[in-house]
Scaffold this motif. Structure first.
Motif, PDB file in Angstrom:
ATOM      1  N   GLY A   1      73.113  48.575  25.443  1.00  0.00           N
ATOM      2  CA  GLY A   1      71.704  48.694  25.813  1.00  0.00           C
ATOM      3  C   GLY A   1      71.219  47.658  26.800  1.00  0.00           C
ATOM      4  O   GLY A   1      70.010  47.448  26.921  1.00  0.00           O
ATOM      5  N   GLN A   2      72.133  47.037  27.533  1.00  0.00           N
ATOM      6  CA  GLN A   2      71.743  45.916  28.390  1.00  0.00           C
ATOM      7  C   GLN A   2      71.792  46.196  29.892  1.00  0.00           C
ATOM      8  O   GLN A   2      71.122  45.515  30.664  1.00  0.00           O
ATOM      9  CB  GLN A   2      72.653  44.710  28.097  1.00  0.00           C
ATOM     10  N   CYS A   3      72.592  47.165  30.327  1.00  0.00           N
ATOM     11  CA  CYS A   3      72.833  47.288  31.778  1.00  0.00           C
ATOM     12  C   CYS A   3      72.093  48.449  32.433  1.00  0.00           C
ATOM     13  O   CYS A   3      71.877  48.446  33.643  1.00  0.00           O
ATOM     14  CB  CYS A   3      74.330  47.411  32.055  1.00  0.00           C
ATOM     15  N   GLY A   4      71.748  49.464  31.677  1.00  0.00           N
ATOM     16  CA  GLY A   4      70.971  50.575  32.222  1.00  0.00           C
ATOM     17  C   GLY A   4      71.776  51.699  32.849  1.00  0.00           C
ATOM     18  O   GLY A   4      71.204  52.716  33.259  1.00  0.00           O
ATOM     19  N   SER A   5      73.084  51.567  32.930  1.00  0.00           N
ATOM     20  CA  SER A   5      73.867  52.612  33.610  1.00  0.00           C
ATOM     21  C   SER A   5      73.856  53.930  32.840  1.00  0.00           C
ATOM     22  O   SER A   5      74.106  54.986  33.419  1.00  0.00           O
ATOM     23  CB  SER A   5      75.298  52.148  33.849  1.00  0.00           C
ATOM     24  N   CYS A   6      73.537  53.885  31.559  1.00  0.00           N
ATOM     25  CA  CYS A   6      73.542  55.097  30.729  1.00  0.00           C
ATOM     26  C   CYS A   6      72.157  55.708  30.578  1.00  0.00           C
ATOM     27  O   CYS A   6      71.961  56.576  29.725  1.00  0.00           O
ATOM     28  CB  CYS A   6      74.083  54.742  29.338  1.00  0.00           C
TER      29      CYS A   6
ATOM     30  N   CYS B   1      73.520  54.909  25.334  1.00  0.00           N
ATOM     31  CA  CYS B   1      74.614  54.252  24.604  1.00  0.00           C
ATOM     32  C   CYS B   1      74.167  53.737  23.247  1.00  0.00           C
ATOM     33  O   CYS B   1      75.000  53.523  22.367  1.00  0.00           O
ATOM     34  CB  CYS B   1      75.216  53.114  25.430  1.00  0.00           C
TER      35      CYS B   1
ATOM     36  N   ARG C   1      68.217  54.482  26.612  1.00  0.00           N
ATOM     37  CA  ARG C   1      69.600  54.029  26.799  1.00  0.00           C
ATOM     38  C   ARG C   1      70.477  54.908  25.913  1.00  0.00           C
ATOM     39  O   ARG C   1      70.473  54.773  24.694  1.00  0.00           O
ATOM     40  CB  ARG C   1      69.758  52.573  26.396  1.00  0.00           C
TER      41      ARG C   1
ATOM     42  N   LYS D   1      76.646  57.131  32.899  1.00  0.00           N
ATOM     43  CA  LYS D   1      77.793  56.221  32.867  1.00  0.00           C
ATOM     44  C   LYS D   1      77.756  55.229  31.706  1.00  0.00           C
ATOM     45  O   LYS D   1      76.687  54.782  31.290  1.00  0.00           O
ATOM     46  CB  LYS D   1      77.863  55.434  34.178  1.00  0.00           C
ATOM     47  N   PHE D   2      78.952  54.885  31.240  1.00  0.00           N
ATOM     48  CA  PHE D   2      79.115  53.821  30.249  1.00  0.00           C
ATOM     49  C   PHE D   2      79.301  52.503  30.994  1.00  0.00           C
ATOM     50  O   PHE D   2      80.198  52.386  31.826  1.00  0.00           O
ATOM     51  CB  PHE D   2      80.351  54.084  29.380  1.00  0.00           C
ATOM     52  N   GLY D   3      78.433  51.550  30.698  1.00  0.00           N
ATOM     53  CA  GLY D   3      78.589  50.221  31.294  1.00  0.00           C
ATOM     54  C   GLY D   3      78.870  49.200  30.220  1.00  0.00           C
ATOM     55  O   GLY D   3      80.011  48.877  29.923  1.00  0.00           O
ATOM     56  N   CYS D   4      77.793  48.699  29.604  1.00  0.00           N
ATOM     57  CA  CYS D   4      77.950  47.643  28.595  1.00  0.00           C
ATOM     58  C   CYS D   4      78.106  48.200  27.186  1.00  0.00           C
ATOM     59  O   CYS D   4      78.691  47.547  26.316  1.00  0.00           O
ATOM     60  CB  CYS D   4      76.745  46.721  28.639  1.00  0.00           C
ATOM     61  N   GLY D   5      77.549  49.362  26.939  1.00  0.00           N
ATOM     62  CA  GLY D   5      77.597  49.930  25.594  1.00  0.00           C
ATOM     63  C   GLY D   5      76.678  49.229  24.617  1.00  0.00           C
ATOM     64  O   GLY D   5      76.746  49.467  23.408  1.00  0.00           O
TER      65      GLY D   5
HETATM   66 FE1  FES Z   1      74.755  49.563  29.405  1.00  0.00          FE
HETATM   67 FE2  FES Z   1      73.981  51.685  27.948  1.00  0.00          FE
HETATM   68  S1  FES Z   1      75.907  51.340  28.871  1.00  0.00           S
HETATM   69  S2  FES Z   1      72.759  50.022  28.663  1.00  0.00           S
END
Ligand code: FES
Length: 158
Positions: free
Chosen positions: A44-49, A61, A59, A38-42
């Protein structure tokens, strides 16, 4: 157009891209149809990717397609199936360790990497390993229990 040789979930792909800086996340989702990541923050901060690259978390993204070329990449689709979930996935299901589920795939990938290198982590080690996987729903406690369950049951991930 330049092409990049990717190894994703054990399969070999040749991906065309004009931009060597294209994020691996976009390639996975848009060119390979692997939308579990998944794309979250784009940023490197949220970990969803989160995916695994040669067994370590990455990461996707902020990982370029050029940097991913030739590396062994594992996405959530490369773990288990609904019929035969990976042990970490089974533990997440058993503990109901998701609410909206958007972050879950990335969190599972981080847990898989943790258990591969530390099969019997304590709670602090689990928390530290998953510190970069953010969950806005507040399911962190259930996530910690799920990873502890997977470890307790002696299930090692790859
Ligand atoms: Fe948040 Fe990659 S989308 S760390």
């Amino acid at each position: 157009m330049p092409s990049y040789a990717l190894i994703v979930n054990g399969a070999q792909y040749s991906v065309d891209s004009w931009d060597p800086e294209q994020p691996l996340l976009h390639v996975l989702r848009n060119q390979l149809g692997l939308t579990g990541t998944k794309f979250g923050c784009g940023a490197g901060q949220c970990g969803s990717c989160t995916v695994l690259m040669d067994g370590a978390t990455a990461r996707s993204c902020v990982t370029t397609v050029a940097a991913a070329a030739g590396r062994r990449i594992t996405t959530i689709e490369g773990l288990g199936t609904p019929e035969a979930p990976h042990p970490v996935q089974a533990a997440f299901i058993a503990e109901q360790a998701a609410q909206c589920g958007y972050c879950t795939c990335g969190t599972v990938m981080s847990a898989v990497a943790l258990l591969a290198r530390t099969p019997q982590p304590d709670r602090a080690q689990i928390a530290q390993a998953l510190d970069g996987n953010l969950c806005r729903c507040g399911s962190h406690d259930r996530v910690l229990r799920a990873v502890a369950r997977a470890a307790r049951e002696g299930r090692k991930s790859t």
